[in-house]
Design an enzyme around this catalytic site. Structure first.
Site, short mmCIF file in Angstrom:
data_model
loop_
_atom_site.label_atom_id
_atom_site.label_comp_id
_atom_site.label_asym_id
_atom_site.label_seq_id
_atom_site.Cartn_x
_atom_site.Cartn_y
_atom_site.Cartn_z
CE LYS A 42 -3.34 37.11 2.71
NZ LYS A 42 -4.29 36.05 3.08
NE ARG B 53 -9.16 40.01 3.18
CZ ARG B 53 -8.23 39.85 4.12
NH1 ARG B 53 -7.28 40.72 4.29
NH2 ARG B 53 -8.26 38.78 4.89
NE ARG C 277 -3.89 32.58 11.67
CZ ARG C 277 -4.20 33.36 10.65
NH1 ARG C 277 -3.37 33.49 9.63
NH2 ARG C 277 -5.35 33.99 10.62
NE ARG D 238 -6.55 36.61 12.97
CZ ARG D 238 -6.40 36.90 11.68
NH1 ARG D 238 -5.20 37.06 11.18
NH2 ARG D 238 -7.44 37.03 10.90
NE ARG E 162 -10.44 35.05 8.76
CZ ARG E 162 -9.51 34.43 9.49
NH1 ARG E 162 -9.88 33.68 10.51
NH2 ARG E 162 -8.25 34.56 9.21
P1 AMP Z 1 -6.53 39.05 8.02
O1 AMP Z 1 -5.73 39.30 9.26
O2 AMP Z 1 -5.84 39.50 6.77
O3 AMP Z 1 -7.03 37.63 7.91
O4 AMP Z 1 -7.85 39.96 8.15
C1 AMP Z 1 -8.76 39.79 9.22
C2 AMP Z 1 -10.04 40.54 8.95
O5 AMP Z 1 -9.78 41.95 8.80
C3 AMP Z 1 -10.78 40.15 7.67
O6 AMP Z 1 -11.60 39.01 7.87
C4 AMP Z 1 -11.60 41.43 7.41
O7 AMP Z 1 -12.70 41.51 8.29
C5 AMP Z 1 -10.61 42.52 7.78
N1 AMP Z 1 -9.74 42.95 6.65
C6 AMP Z 1 -8.38 42.83 6.56
N2 AMP Z 1 -7.92 43.32 5.41
C7 AMP Z 1 -9.01 43.76 4.73
C8 AMP Z 1 -9.20 44.35 3.44
N3 AMP Z 1 -8.16 44.59 2.61
N4 AMP Z 1 -10.46 44.68 3.07
C9 AMP Z 1 -11.51 44.46 3.89
N5 AMP Z 1 -11.42 43.89 5.10
C10 AMP Z 1 -10.17 43.53 5.53
#
Ligand code: AMP
Length: 222
Positions: A14, A89, A127, A160, A171
């Site tokens: 994404k 989400r 990654r 990360r 996740r």
């Molecule tokens: P990402 O970078 O999109 O993989 O997000 C990393 C982490 O941020 C996730 O595992 C959640 O802990 C938090 N996070 C990001 N976007 C959301 C969302 N829309 N709702 C809840 N938690 C989020």
């Protein structure tokens, strides 16, 4: 005026595709994960809470996300449209987005990138990201020209902290529990565009442009 929503499991690509779309359309890319990672740096109770949730791969509360999205989408660079990467989400977040789109009189374009589970795990643990420009690499599918360094600006790439096997498993579980039902909901509304993501980045992007509409809203050829 569009809100392009990139849906899909962590590791589906994404972020990579949203970044390209952003360069192509001239819309800002709003990554809630990135915004929350910045917020986590603050020495506050909320900062600590976000740090812990992200490390465990659990979702941050819908209330916090509502504040984040409302504030970000109200900035002037979102006026013509924007791209969401990592939001919504949950069903509650989806409802908030519907309301926001109505208020801003924007059309929501929903794209889901589908990638098999085994590929997601491999992609996430391999990654690497450039801390300077945000370019995303992968030791398996998209290695940088010089190992460990960004092709664009030569910065040393970083991993990360939540891209380790334990956090990734969590996740992916959070995705199955909270986000997969949202996909089902969007599918029943007939608004969901689904594309195959287990292909080279350029092929996925071409497909994406063909379904979204190549030039409409674009600031330059792409
Ligand atoms: P990402 O970078 O999109 O993989 O997000 C990393 C982490 O941020 C996730 O595992 C959640 O802990 C938090 N996070 C990001 N976007 C959301 C969302 N829309 N709702 C809840 N938690 C989020």
């Amino acid at each position: 005026m569009k809100i392009i929503v990139m849906l899909g499991a962590p590791g589906a690509g994404k972020g990579t595709q949203a970044r390209r779309l952003s360069e192509c359309f001239g819309y800002p890319q709003i990554s809630t994960g990135d915004i929350l990672r910045e917020m986590a740096k603050a020495p506050t109770a909320l900062g600590k809470e976000i740090t812990a949730l992200q490390a465990e791969g659990r979702l941050v509360s819908d209330d916090v996300l509502a504040g984040v999205i409302e504030a970000r989408a109200a900035l002037p660079d979102c006026e013509r449209g924007f791209i969401l990467d990592g939001f919504p989400r949950t069903l509650d977040q989806a409802k908030l987005l519907d309301r926001l789109a109505r208020e801003q009189v924007k059309e929501i374009v929903l794209v889901r990138v589908i990638v098999p589970y085994e590929t997601l795990m491999k992609r996430l643990t391999g990654r690497k990201t450039c801390p300077l420009c945000g370019e995303i690499y992968n030791t398996l599918s998209r290695p940088p020209l010089k190992e460990g360094f960004c092709d664009r600006d030569g910065s040393a790439l970083v991993q990360r902290t939540d891209d380790n096997e334990e956090s990734v498993a969590m996740r992916l579980r959070a995705y199955e529990e909270s986000t997969a039902p949202l996909i089902d909901y969007y599918r029943t509304t007939g608004r969901l565009i689904e594309i195959e993501g287990d292909r080279p980045v350029n092929d996925v992007f071409e497909k994406l442009l063909s379904v979204i509409g190549k030039k409409e809203g674009a600031t330059r050829e792409c």
